[in-house]
Design a protein around this motif. Structure first.
Motif, short mmCIF file in Angstrom:
data_model
loop_
_atom_site.label_atom_id
_atom_site.label_comp_id
_atom_site.label_asym_id
_atom_site.label_seq_id
_atom_site.Cartn_x
_atom_site.Cartn_y
_atom_site.Cartn_z
N ALA A 108 0.80 -1.23 0.00
CA ALA A 108 0.00 0.00 0.00
C ALA A 108 0.83 1.28 0.00
O ALA A 108 0.33 2.35 -0.32
N THR A 109 2.12 1.17 0.35
CA THR A 109 2.97 2.37 0.40
C THR A 109 3.77 2.56 -0.89
O THR A 109 4.47 3.55 -1.04
N GLY A 110 3.69 1.61 -1.80
CA GLY A 110 4.54 1.64 -2.99
C GLY A 110 4.01 2.54 -4.10
O GLY A 110 2.92 3.11 -4.00
N ALA A 111 4.80 2.62 -5.19
CA ALA A 111 4.43 3.48 -6.32
C ALA A 111 3.08 3.04 -6.90
O ALA A 111 2.22 3.88 -7.20
N ALA A 130 1.58 -3.51 4.24
CA ALA A 130 2.93 -3.27 3.71
C ALA A 130 3.91 -3.98 4.63
O ALA A 130 3.51 -4.87 5.39
N SER A 131 5.18 -3.61 4.57
CA SER A 131 6.16 -4.27 5.42
C SER A 131 6.07 -3.72 6.84
O SER A 131 5.41 -2.71 7.09
N LEU A 190 2.01 -6.92 6.79
CA LEU A 190 1.51 -8.11 6.09
C LEU A 190 1.96 -9.36 6.84
O LEU A 190 3.15 -9.55 7.09
N SER A 200 0.80 -5.76 -4.91
CA SER A 200 1.84 -5.07 -5.67
C SER A 200 3.03 -4.78 -4.77
O SER A 200 3.40 -3.64 -4.52
N ILE A 222 6.85 -11.61 -2.57
CA ILE A 222 5.73 -11.45 -1.63
C ILE A 222 4.48 -12.14 -2.21
O ILE A 222 3.75 -12.84 -1.49
N ALA A 240 9.07 3.28 -6.31
CA ALA A 240 9.26 4.59 -5.69
C ALA A 240 10.75 4.93 -5.52
O ALA A 240 11.17 6.08 -5.68
P1 A2P Z 1 7.26 -0.73 2.52
O1 A2P Z 1 7.03 0.68 2.09
O2 A2P Z 1 6.77 -0.98 3.91
O3 A2P Z 1 8.64 -1.24 2.25
P2 A2P Z 1 7.66 -0.03 -4.77
O4 A2P Z 1 7.23 -0.94 -5.87
O5 A2P Z 1 7.27 1.39 -4.96
O6 A2P Z 1 9.11 -0.20 -4.45
O7 A2P Z 1 6.84 -0.52 -3.46
C1 A2P Z 1 6.98 -1.80 -2.92
C2 A2P Z 1 5.84 -2.07 -1.94
O8 A2P Z 1 6.02 -3.39 -1.42
C3 A2P Z 1 5.84 -1.14 -0.72
O9 A2P Z 1 4.52 -0.89 -0.33
C4 A2P Z 1 6.56 -1.98 0.31
O10 A2P Z 1 6.25 -1.65 1.63
C5 A2P Z 1 6.01 -3.33 -0.01
N1 A2P Z 1 6.85 -4.38 0.57
C6 A2P Z 1 8.17 -4.57 0.39
N2 A2P Z 1 8.60 -5.60 1.14
C7 A2P Z 1 7.53 -6.07 1.81
C8 A2P Z 1 7.31 -7.12 2.77
N3 A2P Z 1 8.30 -7.90 3.18
N4 A2P Z 1 6.05 -7.30 3.26
C9 A2P Z 1 5.05 -6.50 2.85
N5 A2P Z 1 5.19 -5.49 1.96
C10 A2P Z 1 6.41 -5.28 1.46
#
Ligand code: A2P
Ligand code: 11C
Length: 348
Positions: A10-13, A36-37, A57, A71, A76, A162
């Protein structure tokens, strides 16, 4: 009434755009769960005026969830998508992990929404550069058939997430402040997982993802294999050259096609105009053509520069642009959810 929807990453691009698109969808939503993480747990996000807290998650995140939009990267999805399905959720996965699995529909709703009917819990969202090419070419394929595609892409950094966007900002500022190109210290581009890194600022890198068979990159193989699966025609000849350029959002593609039957330019333009999700922007006399900057924030795929090849009778050239985070990712996923809902396919 409505669905309990989870967004993983949810925090990603892409994840943040999924939340924006969920505000616009007609899909009935009872509850939105943001995952998210661990790093992001406790951060907040506003959805339809309400403040939602992002959760870490875990395997128990999907209890009671009807629809899960993933995403957060392939690993994941590999680990958690089956968990979500076990909990009774239908997964729409934006990563490449399940795309070529014969039991997983790979769907661009304008092209093959019918494929959703066979889903077994997981539906794959195609690669961004494939999706916009499908929206532009499907109307031509329907009317004149399609025997060959040769595509060169000009892809935005947001496709790589991002952190890649932040890398372009940092390098651009450094270069404009006088840092020489060999001291820009790239860490991600062209591919986070590869050995060498090159600056993306003021550059063009003919590598997206890592190299694979026959010296094509994975991004190029995705365009080749996904096209055949979505169009349900393994005989279409496809070759791709994928290039990263210093644009934040909006993928552009120069596409050469050969149709099976002759196709008149005026007819091709009418087919594009009438096609769902496609917008014709083609008037050389007024310098009208699709551009990355003007595609940002739009859910449609823009098509222009349509020309006949000068030598091959059934050859055509097109320029196709879309917002890679919207039609290429978040919006296509939401459209899949809407289509599942319309076809009463949300419960497995
Ligand atoms: P987080 O912001 O907590 O790291 P992008 O594609 O922009 O790089 O974003 C990747 C997305 O995947 C972010 O929301 C990131 O969360 C999430 N993510 C990365 N690693 C994990 C994880 N181990 N468990 C859950 N979400 C993850
Ligand atoms: C990019 N197309 O622009 C890639 C990102 O398979 O979903 C999408 C990766 C994927 O970098």
């Amino acid at each position: 009434r409505g669905y309990r929807v989870a967004v993983v990453g949810a925090t990603g691009a892409v994840g943040t755009k999924m939340i924006e698109m969920l505000e616009k969808t007609t899909l009935p939503i009872k509850e939105l769960i943001l995952l998210a993480s661990k790093r992001s747990a406790g951060k907040t996000c506003v959805f339809k005026g309400a403040t939602l807290v992002i959760q870490e998650l875990t395997t128990t995140s999907f209890i009671g969830v009807d629809l899960a939009l993933f995403s957060a990267g392939g690993s994941i999805s590999k680990q958690f998508a089956p968990e979500a399905v076990k909990s009774g959720a239908v997964v729409i996965d934006n990563t490449s992990y399940f795309r070529m699995d014969p039991n997983v529909p790979l769907v661009v709703p304008e092209v093959n929404a019918h494929a959703l009917a066979k889903h077994q819990g997981i539906i794959a969202n195609p690669n961004c550069s494939t999706i916009q090419m499908m929206v532009a070419l499907e109307p031509i394929r329907q009317h004149a058939g399609l025997s060959r595609i040769i595509v060169s892409t000009y892809q935005a950094v947001s496709g790589a997430g991002a952190k890649a966007m932040a890398e372009l900002t940092r390098e651009s500022q450094a270069y404009l402040s006088g840092t020489p190109a060999d001291q820009l210290a790239p860490e991600i581009m062209p591919a986070g997982g590869d050995k060498k890194h090159y600056p993306i600022a003021f550059n063009a890198l003919p590598q997206i993802d890592v190299f694979a068979e026959d010296d094509y990159t994975y991004e190029e193989w995705k365009m080749i294999n996904e096209t055949k699966k979505i169009m349900e025609d393994s005989a279409i000849q496809v070759a791709a050259t994928c290039v990263r350029i210093p644009v934040f959002s909006g993928h552009s593609e120069s596409i050469y096609i050969e149709t099976k039957q002759p196709a008149e330019l005026t007819a091709v333009k009418e087919w594009i105009k009438a096609a769902p999700g496609a917008v014709l922007q083609d008037d050389p006399s007024q310098q009208i053509y699709p551009q990355a900057l003007t595609s940002v924030g739009k859910t449609e795929t823009f098509v222009g520069r349509i020309r006949k090849d000068l030598d091959v009778a059934n050859g055509l050239h097109l320029w196709v642009v879309a917002d890679n985070l919207l039609k290429g990712a978040a919006w296509n996923s939401i459209q899949i959810a809407e289509s599942l809902h319309e076809q009463s396919l949300v419960r497995v």
